[in-house]
Design an enzyme around this catalytic site. Structure first.
Site, PDB file in Angstrom:
ATOM      1  N   GLY A   1       0.748  -1.103   0.040  1.00 52.59           N
ATOM      2  CA  GLY A   1       0.187  -0.053  -0.170  1.00 52.59           C
ATOM      3  C   GLY A   1       0.931   1.196  -0.112  1.00 52.59           C
ATOM      4  O   GLY A   1       1.994   1.404   0.513  1.00 52.59           O
TER       5      GLY A   1
ATOM      6  N   HIS B   1      -4.846   1.062   7.005  1.00 49.93           N
ATOM      7  CA  HIS B   1      -3.695   1.944   7.224  1.00 49.93           C
ATOM      8  C   HIS B   1      -3.483   3.029   6.314  1.00 49.93           C
ATOM      9  O   HIS B   1      -2.923   3.971   6.681  1.00 49.93           O
ATOM     10  CB  HIS B   1      -2.515   0.759   6.904  1.00 49.93           C
ATOM     11  N   GLU B   2      -3.793   2.720   5.168  1.00 44.65           N
ATOM     12  CA  GLU B   2      -3.705   3.676   4.081  1.00 44.65           C
ATOM     13  C   GLU B   2      -4.464   5.168   4.273  1.00 44.65           C
ATOM     14  O   GLU B   2      -4.214   6.112   4.129  1.00 44.65           O
ATOM     15  CB  GLU B   2      -3.904   3.422   2.497  1.00 44.65           C
TER      16      GLU B   2
ATOM     17  N   GLN C   1       2.745   9.915   1.025  1.00 46.09           N
ATOM     18  CA  GLN C   1       4.178   9.055   1.316  1.00 46.09           C
ATOM     19  C   GLN C   1       4.990   9.393   0.040  1.00 46.09           C
ATOM     20  O   GLN C   1       5.859   9.535  -0.111  1.00 46.09           O
ATOM     21  CB  GLN C   1       4.070   7.742   1.306  1.00 46.09           C
TER      22      GLN C   1
ATOM     23  N   CYS D   1       5.546   0.065   7.423  1.00 45.33           N
ATOM     24  CA  CYS D   1       4.876   1.226   6.627  1.00 45.33           C
ATOM     25  C   CYS D   1       6.383   1.454   5.908  1.00 45.33           C
ATOM     26  O   CYS D   1       7.551   1.667   6.414  1.00 45.33           O
ATOM     27  CB  CYS D   1       4.652   2.369   7.561  1.00 45.33           C
ATOM     28  N   LEU D   2       6.199   1.799   4.577  1.00 46.55           N
ATOM     29  CA  LEU D   2       7.516   2.357   3.874  1.00 46.55           C
ATOM     30  C   LEU D   2       7.953   3.657   4.303  1.00 46.55           C
ATOM     31  O   LEU D   2       9.143   4.024   3.819  1.00 46.55           O
ATOM     32  CB  LEU D   2       6.845   2.304   2.286  1.00 46.55           C
TER      33      LEU D   2
ATOM     34  N   HIS E   1      -3.279   7.397   6.790  1.00 49.40           N
ATOM     35  CA  HIS E   1      -2.200   8.328   6.001  1.00 49.40           C
ATOM     36  C   HIS E   1      -2.919   9.625   5.682  1.00 49.40           C
ATOM     37  O   HIS E   1      -2.296  10.611   5.692  1.00 49.40           O
ATOM     38  CB  HIS E   1      -1.505   7.766   4.936  1.00 49.40           C
TER      39      HIS E   1
HETATM   40 ZN    ZN Z   1       2.342   3.306   5.722  1.00 49.88          ZN
END
Ligand code: ZN
Length: 143
Positions: A45, A128-129, A50, A86-87, A132
């Site tokens: 995701g 999760h996304e 991000q 998380c990236l 963000h």
């Molecule tokens: Zn994330």
């Protein structure tokens, strides 16, 4: 085109994202680039902030790649605890409790409205996304 991934504590990760008024070519290109960036980073995701874009868009890659624009979670059922990374926070993982089943409404890359139900990992990924887009990160769930 692969985009740069913003890492915590970049302030863009804490911004509230604005709604996308029109799904134009720029947004379609952004969605394609976000999918490519997510896949190259081995993520499931990736959300607008991000990649430095404070707009309500995220992509998921749990099954096949999917684009969510101006998403709304309309139903949350049950609960499930999964380990999440998380990236934007490389190397960190937290066990997070979220709804196990959700219903989501959003626009796709063509600007068409769709609705879907997700469960388990896919549901956690979407939540999760979605977080963000409000500036919420997995570290905020740490007790
Ligand atoms: Zn994330």
């Amino acid at each position: 085109m692969k985009l740069g991934i913003k890492k915590y504590p970049d302030p863009v990760l804490r911004e509230k994202c604005s709604k996308i008024k029109e799904v134009d070519q720029k947004i379609k290109d952004l969605a394609d680039n976000m999918i490519e960036t997510m896949q190259k980073a081995d993520g499931i995701g990736l959300a607008g902030p991000q990649v430095g874009v404070s707009k309500q868009i995220f992509v998921t890659g749990v099954d096949k790649p999917k684009v969510f624009i101006n998403p709304k979670i309309t139903k949350r059922i049950g609960s499930n605890v999964l380990e999440e990374g998380c990236l934007s926070l490389p190397g960190l993982q937290f066990r997070i409790e979220r709804a196990n089943k959700i219903k989501v409404e959003a626009l796709n890359k063509e600007g068409e409205k769709f609705e879907l139900e997700a469960e388990g990992l896919f549901a956690a990924c979407i939540q999760h996304e979605f977080d963000h887009l409000k500036g919420t990160l997995i570290i905020d769930y740490k007790d």
